[in-house]
Design a protein around this motif. Structure first.
Motif, PDB file in Angstrom:
ATOM      1  N   GLU A  58       0.863  -1.179   0.000  1.00 15.75           N
ATOM      2  CA  GLU A  58       0.000   0.000   0.000  1.00 15.75           C
ATOM      3  C   GLU A  58       0.896   1.225   0.000  1.00 15.75           C
ATOM      4  O   GLU A  58       1.682   1.415   0.932  1.00 15.75           O
ATOM      5  CB  GLU A  58      -0.896  -0.002   1.243  1.00 15.75           C
ATOM      6  CG  GLU A  58      -1.792  -1.230   1.303  1.00 15.75           C
ATOM      7  CD  GLU A  58      -2.844  -1.132   2.407  1.00 15.75           C
ATOM      8  OE1 GLU A  58      -3.167  -0.002   2.818  1.00 15.75           O
ATOM      9  OE2 GLU A  58      -3.325  -2.187   2.842  1.00 15.75           O
ATOM     10  N   PRO A  59       0.775   2.065  -1.023  1.00 13.80           N
ATOM     11  CA  PRO A  59       1.704   3.197  -1.133  1.00 13.80           C
ATOM     12  C   PRO A  59       1.607   4.177   0.031  1.00 13.80           C
ATOM     13  O   PRO A  59       2.581   4.860   0.332  1.00 13.80           O
ATOM     14  CB  PRO A  59       1.327   3.852  -2.469  1.00 13.80           C
ATOM     15  CG  PRO A  59      -0.025   3.321  -2.798  1.00 13.80           C
ATOM     16  CD  PRO A  59      -0.135   1.975  -2.167  1.00 13.80           C
ATOM     17  N   ASP A  60       0.461   4.230   0.691  1.00 16.64           N
ATOM     18  CA  ASP A  60       0.352   5.087   1.873  1.00 16.64           C
ATOM     19  C   ASP A  60       1.241   4.573   3.005  1.00 16.64           C
ATOM     20  O   ASP A  60       1.629   5.325   3.897  1.00 16.64           O
ATOM     21  CB  ASP A  60      -1.097   5.136   2.378  1.00 16.64           C
ATOM     22  CG  ASP A  60      -2.002   5.898   1.428  1.00 16.64           C
ATOM     23  OD1 ASP A  60      -1.470   6.583   0.529  1.00 16.64           O
ATOM     24  OD2 ASP A  60      -3.229   5.800   1.584  1.00 16.64           O
ATOM     25  N   SER A  83      -1.218  -1.442  -4.071  1.00 18.11           N
ATOM     26  CA  SER A  83      -2.593  -1.856  -3.765  1.00 18.11           C
ATOM     27  C   SER A  83      -3.256  -0.822  -2.870  1.00 18.11           C
ATOM     28  O   SER A  83      -2.585   0.021  -2.272  1.00 18.11           O
ATOM     29  CB  SER A  83      -2.604  -3.228  -3.074  1.00 18.11           C
ATOM     30  OG  SER A  83      -1.925  -3.163  -1.835  1.00 18.11           O
ATOM     31  N   ASN A  84      -4.576  -0.906  -2.815  1.00 15.55           N
ATOM     32  CA  ASN A  84      -5.332   0.067  -2.012  1.00 15.55           C
ATOM     33  C   ASN A  84      -4.938   1.481  -2.374  1.00 15.55           C
ATOM     34  O   ASN A  84      -4.821   2.350  -1.504  1.00 15.55           O
ATOM     35  CB  ASN A  84      -5.117  -0.171  -0.525  1.00 15.55           C
ATOM     36  CG  ASN A  84      -6.293  -0.900   0.095  1.00 15.55           C
ATOM     37  OD1 ASN A  84      -7.442  -0.601  -0.206  1.00 15.55           O
ATOM     38  ND2 ASN A  84      -5.991  -1.851   0.942  1.00 15.55           N
ATOM     39  N   PRO A 116      -4.995   1.573  -8.262  1.00 14.90           N
ATOM     40  CA  PRO A 116      -4.018   0.508  -8.044  1.00 14.90           C
ATOM     41  C   PRO A 116      -3.312   0.160  -9.345  1.00 14.90           C
ATOM     42  O   PRO A 116      -3.879   0.356 -10.423  1.00 14.90           O
ATOM     43  CB  PRO A 116      -4.874  -0.663  -7.564  1.00 14.90           C
ATOM     44  CG  PRO A 116      -6.236  -0.390  -8.089  1.00 14.90           C
ATOM     45  CD  PRO A 116      -6.368   1.089  -8.213  1.00 14.90           C
ATOM     46  N   GLY A 117      -2.088  -0.368  -9.242  1.00 13.52           N
ATOM     47  CA  GLY A 117      -1.379  -0.783 -10.446  1.00 13.52           C
ATOM     48  C   GLY A 117       0.099  -1.010 -10.193  1.00 13.52           C
ATOM     49  O   GLY A 117       0.574  -0.912  -9.055  1.00 13.52           O
ATOM     50  N   SER A 158      -0.372 -11.479  -1.486  1.00 13.04           N
ATOM     51  CA  SER A 158       0.468 -10.277  -1.536  1.00 13.04           C
ATOM     52  C   SER A 158       1.791 -10.527  -2.237  1.00 13.04           C
ATOM     53  O   SER A 158       2.514  -9.583  -2.555  1.00 13.04           O
ATOM     54  CB  SER A 158       0.720  -9.764  -0.126  1.00 13.04           C
ATOM     55  OG  SER A 158       1.420 -10.739   0.626  1.00 13.04           O
ATOM     56  N   ILE A 159       2.115 -11.813  -2.444  1.00 12.06           N
ATOM     57  CA  ILE A 159       3.321 -12.174  -3.186  1.00 12.06           C
ATOM     58  C   ILE A 159       2.942 -13.303  -4.126  1.00 12.06           C
ATOM     59  O   ILE A 159       2.423 -14.330  -3.672  1.00 12.06           O
ATOM     60  CB  ILE A 159       4.446 -12.644  -2.242  1.00 12.06           C
ATOM     61  CG1 ILE A 159       4.867 -11.500  -1.334  1.00 12.06           C
ATOM     62  CG2 ILE A 159       5.637 -13.187  -3.041  1.00 12.06           C
ATOM     63  CD1 ILE A 159       5.925 -11.908  -0.301  1.00 12.06           C
ATOM     64  N   MET A 160       3.188 -13.125  -5.397  1.00 13.87           N
ATOM     65  CA  MET A 160       2.781 -14.164  -6.350  1.00 13.87           C
ATOM     66  C   MET A 160       3.741 -14.213  -7.527  1.00 13.87           C
ATOM     67  O   MET A 160       4.374 -13.211  -7.864  1.00 13.87           O
ATOM     68  CB  MET A 160       1.362 -13.889  -6.835  1.00 13.87           C
ATOM     69  CG  MET A 160       1.266 -12.652  -7.707  1.00 13.87           C
ATOM     70  SD  MET A 160      -0.442 -12.279  -8.161  1.00 13.87           S
ATOM     71  CE  MET A 160      -0.998 -11.486  -6.657  1.00 13.87           C
TER      72      MET A 160
END
Length: 155
Positions: free
Chosen positions: A11-13, A57-58, A62-63, A138-140
DNA sequence: GCCAACGTTGGC
DNA sequence: GCCAACGTTGGC
């Protein structure tokens, strides 16, 4: 084992790719992963030097924001033993830690941000794990074909 | 803020 | 081992 490609969400925040770029050594310990599938990818399958999409994310929107790389072998996530951390796990044995992490190092921003919405519009990416219904990992892993296709999109 | 999807927990 | 309850993720 041949080289693999990955995608990690943040989450960039909380922690953005700009934060990674500004971090000491332009790298960070990816702490707080508390999902077994994500842990297993990180612990067992990643290789130092593997390339990783850094996904916001969030976010609005998103991207995919940039690229990082796997920069360490796996080692125990110290936050699992820190009772003051929100990632504290009282049931993780000190002598057999449940949660491990790796360091990730900044590589570059994409030439332009590629939004989730844009990714969804490409038939060639339709079976990306990221786009699977209800996906919350969160990891794929990312297929090599998808990786290369997305790198062409950024131009 | 809402809520669908999903993983985990714990009673039985 | 089943499954309801609960907490979290993350797009919208």
């Amino acid at each position: 084992m041949s080289k693999c490609y990955w995608l990690i969400k943040s989450e960039p925040d909380v922690f953005s790719i700009d934060d990674l770029k500004k971090a000491k050594n332009q790298s960070t310990a990816w702490d707080g992963v508390r999902n077994y599938q994500a842990r297993n990818f990180m612990r067992d399958e990643m290789q130092i030097g593997d390339q990783v999409f850094f996904y916001h994310s969030n976010a609005t929107p998103p991207g995919i924001a940039g690229i990082a790389e796997v920069a360490s072998e796996p080692y125990p996530d110290p936050s699992q033993f820190n009772s003051g951390s929100k990632y504290f796990d009282a049931s993780s044995p000190q002598d057999n830690p449940r949660w491990v992490l790796r360091d990730f190092k900044y590589v570059r921003h994409l030439k332009r941000f590629i939004s989730l919405d844009e990714l969804k519009q490409h038939e060639a990416l339709a079976d990306m794990r990221l786009l699977a219904r209800g996906n919350r990992l969160s990891i794929m892993p990312v297929d090599k074909a998808h990786w290369q296709y997305i790198l062409k999109l950024e131009r």
